[in-house]
Design an enzyme around this catalytic site. Structure first.
Site, mmCIF file in Angstrom:
data_model
loop_
_atom_site.group_PDB
_atom_site.id
_atom_site.type_symbol
_atom_site.label_atom_id
_atom_site.label_comp_id
_atom_site.label_asym_id
_atom_site.label_seq_id
_atom_site.Cartn_x
_atom_site.Cartn_y
_atom_site.Cartn_z
ATOM 1 N N GLU A 35 0.324 -1.243 -0.001
ATOM 2 C CA GLU A 35 0.005 -0.174 -0.203
ATOM 3 C C GLU A 35 0.882 1.428 -0.164
ATOM 4 O OE1 GLU A 35 -0.659 -2.780 1.444
ATOM 5 O OE2 GLU A 35 -3.393 -3.344 1.636
ATOM 6 N N GLY A 36 2.320 0.945 0.279
ATOM 7 C CA GLY A 36 3.183 2.056 0.605
ATOM 8 C C GLY A 36 3.323 2.830 -0.983
ATOM 9 N N HIS A 37 3.979 1.359 -1.955
ATOM 10 C CA HIS A 37 4.078 1.924 -3.368
ATOM 11 C C HIS A 37 2.293 2.269 -3.853
ATOM 12 C CE1 HIS A 37 6.706 -1.457 -2.495
ATOM 13 N NE2 HIS A 37 7.444 -0.465 -3.127
ATOM 14 N N ASP A 150 11.082 6.617 3.120
ATOM 15 C CA ASP A 150 12.763 7.050 2.808
ATOM 16 C C ASP A 150 13.163 8.843 2.664
ATOM 17 O OD1 ASP A 150 14.023 3.739 1.142
ATOM 18 O OD2 ASP A 150 12.248 3.844 0.546
ATOM 19 N N ARG A 187 10.639 -5.219 2.733
ATOM 20 C CA ARG A 187 11.568 -6.260 3.639
ATOM 21 C C ARG A 187 10.520 -7.020 5.098
ATOM 22 N NH1 ARG A 187 15.592 -2.731 1.608
ATOM 23 N NH2 ARG A 187 16.945 -3.640 1.075
HETATM 24 P P1 AMP Z 1 11.109 0.476 -2.437
HETATM 25 O O1 AMP Z 1 10.288 -0.601 -3.464
HETATM 26 O O2 AMP Z 1 11.264 0.053 -1.565
HETATM 27 O O3 AMP Z 1 12.688 0.410 -3.365
HETATM 28 O O4 AMP Z 1 10.580 1.866 -2.732
HETATM 29 C C1 AMP Z 1 9.878 1.919 -3.881
HETATM 30 C C2 AMP Z 1 8.970 3.457 -3.517
HETATM 31 O O5 AMP Z 1 7.909 3.567 -3.048
HETATM 32 C C3 AMP Z 1 10.460 4.193 -3.125
HETATM 33 O O6 AMP Z 1 10.119 5.893 -3.013
HETATM 34 C C4 AMP Z 1 9.797 4.914 -1.255
HETATM 35 O O7 AMP Z 1 10.071 5.521 -0.415
HETATM 36 C C5 AMP Z 1 8.311 4.228 -1.359
HETATM 37 N N1 AMP Z 1 7.772 3.866 -0.451
HETATM 38 C C6 AMP Z 1 8.204 2.468 0.632
HETATM 39 N N2 AMP Z 1 7.118 2.110 1.660
HETATM 40 C C7 AMP Z 1 6.599 3.107 1.366
HETATM 41 C C8 AMP Z 1 5.731 3.565 2.712
HETATM 42 N N3 AMP Z 1 5.139 2.598 3.792
HETATM 43 N N4 AMP Z 1 5.144 4.656 2.048
HETATM 44 C C9 AMP Z 1 4.870 5.222 1.528
HETATM 45 N N5 AMP Z 1 6.556 5.340 0.497
HETATM 46 C C10 AMP Z 1 6.578 4.271 0.493
#
Ligand code: AMP
Length: 282
Positions: A35-37, A150, A187
């Site tokens: 859900e963050g993505h 991040d 993770r």
């Molecule tokens: P990642 O796939 O972990 O490299 O993350 C891709 C993008 O999603 C990055 O800009 C992260 O900061 C963002 N992201 C990851 N987890 C979250 C979260 N819990 N809330 C908001 N954005 C997130």
């Protein structure tokens, strides 16, 4: 919604959209979407006519002893999430497509990458800056979306776009959390049951620091000590860092007299998790 593995094909599609006068948003990810993505894809879908989600576990941003091999991957599942949130293309290249034989150009950044995760992960930001520059060149978006989760990465990308005169609006989106407070992360799947419970020390420490700032505490070492004490009371947790840095320069500060980020990295067992709060959001 299409999955595209080839750089030329993404370029062709982007050109076609541009010819129609459409705006384009880019959401860079390493896949195994949650859900963050999804919140970033929603934001891009809201602001732009078309949204490209990149789904690439970038080998260059992992150190030799890090989790490149075990990083979770599920493009099928990702494609459903992207479609449900209005994404138009998933760009999912193989490493050989992004780093062709003889690849030898890198984008590096000083100062902002010398603190926080840059200290614990020496090659990380070189990999991030290089891959994001490549994605920006391939997609040439109007806007690109990054999570505040991040925080250092967001600051680094803003700086990169500014330093290198990239005509792309960088949008930072709020941290999305599980119901119990843990910041969502691909993770988190590494955590055992006991570790998942222990992982709550991160969001609890963030809540503690936030409350102290809200009450008017300005002394950074007082805030940091209280947060560290909370984390270290958990036997499965070990602190990598708890730091308060200037929002723009990522350099440590001792008094809260300007916009700052309080950032933490904690090992829960062998899984390294991060969390933070921006003082301007308190
Ligand atoms: P990642 O796939 O972990 O490299 O993350 C891709 C993008 O999603 C990055 O800009 C992260 O900061 C963002 N992201 C990851 N987890 C979250 C979260 N819990 N809330 C908001 N954005 C997130």
């Amino acid at each position: 919604m299409r999955i595209v593995k080839n750089i030329d094909e993404v370029r062709r599609q982007v050109k076609e959209w541009r010819a129609q006068g459409l705006t384009i948003g880019l959401v860079p990810t390493m896949g195994y979407l949650h859900e963050g993505h999804a919140s970033l894809i929603d934001a891009s879908h809201r602001d732009n006519d078309r949204t490209v989600v990149s789904d690439f576990v970038n080998p260059m941003q992992f150190g030799p002893s890090e989790d490149l091999e075990s990083y979770p991957r599920d493009i099928e599942r990702d494609s459903h999430l992207v479609e449900a949130h209005g994404g138009d293309i998933i760009f999912a290249p193989e490493p050989e497509e992004m780093y062709r034989k003889g690849f030898s150009s890198f984008v590096d950044m000083t100062v902002l990458t010398e603190e926080l995760c840059g200290l614990s992960r020496p090659v990380h930001f070189r990999g991030v800056c290089t891959v994001v520059s490549k994605l920006f060149n391939i997609v040439q978006p109007d806007c690109a979306y990054f999570g505040k989760k991040d925080a250092q990465q967001l600051a680094v990308i803003r700086h990169l776009a500014d330093d290198l005169n990239m005509d792309i609006k960088i949008i930072g989106c709020p941290i999305v959390r599980e119901v119990d407070g843990l910041a969502k992360s691909s993770r988190n799947t590494y955590l055992s049951g006991a570790e998942r419970k222990a992982s709550l020390v991160l969001s609890q420490a963030i809540a503690l620091g936030t409350a102290m700032v809200r009450k008017g505490e300005k002394n950074c070492s007082v805030i940091i000590s209280a947060m560290k004490k909370h984390i270290e009371a958990e036997p499965l947790a070990s602190t990598d860092y708890v730091k308060i840095v200037d929002c723009d320069t990522m350099q440590q500060i001792s008094t809260l007299d300007r916009p700052a980020i309080c950032a933490i990295a904690v090992y829960i067992g062998s899984t390294r998790l991060i969390d933070n709060f921006f003082t301007e959001d308190v």
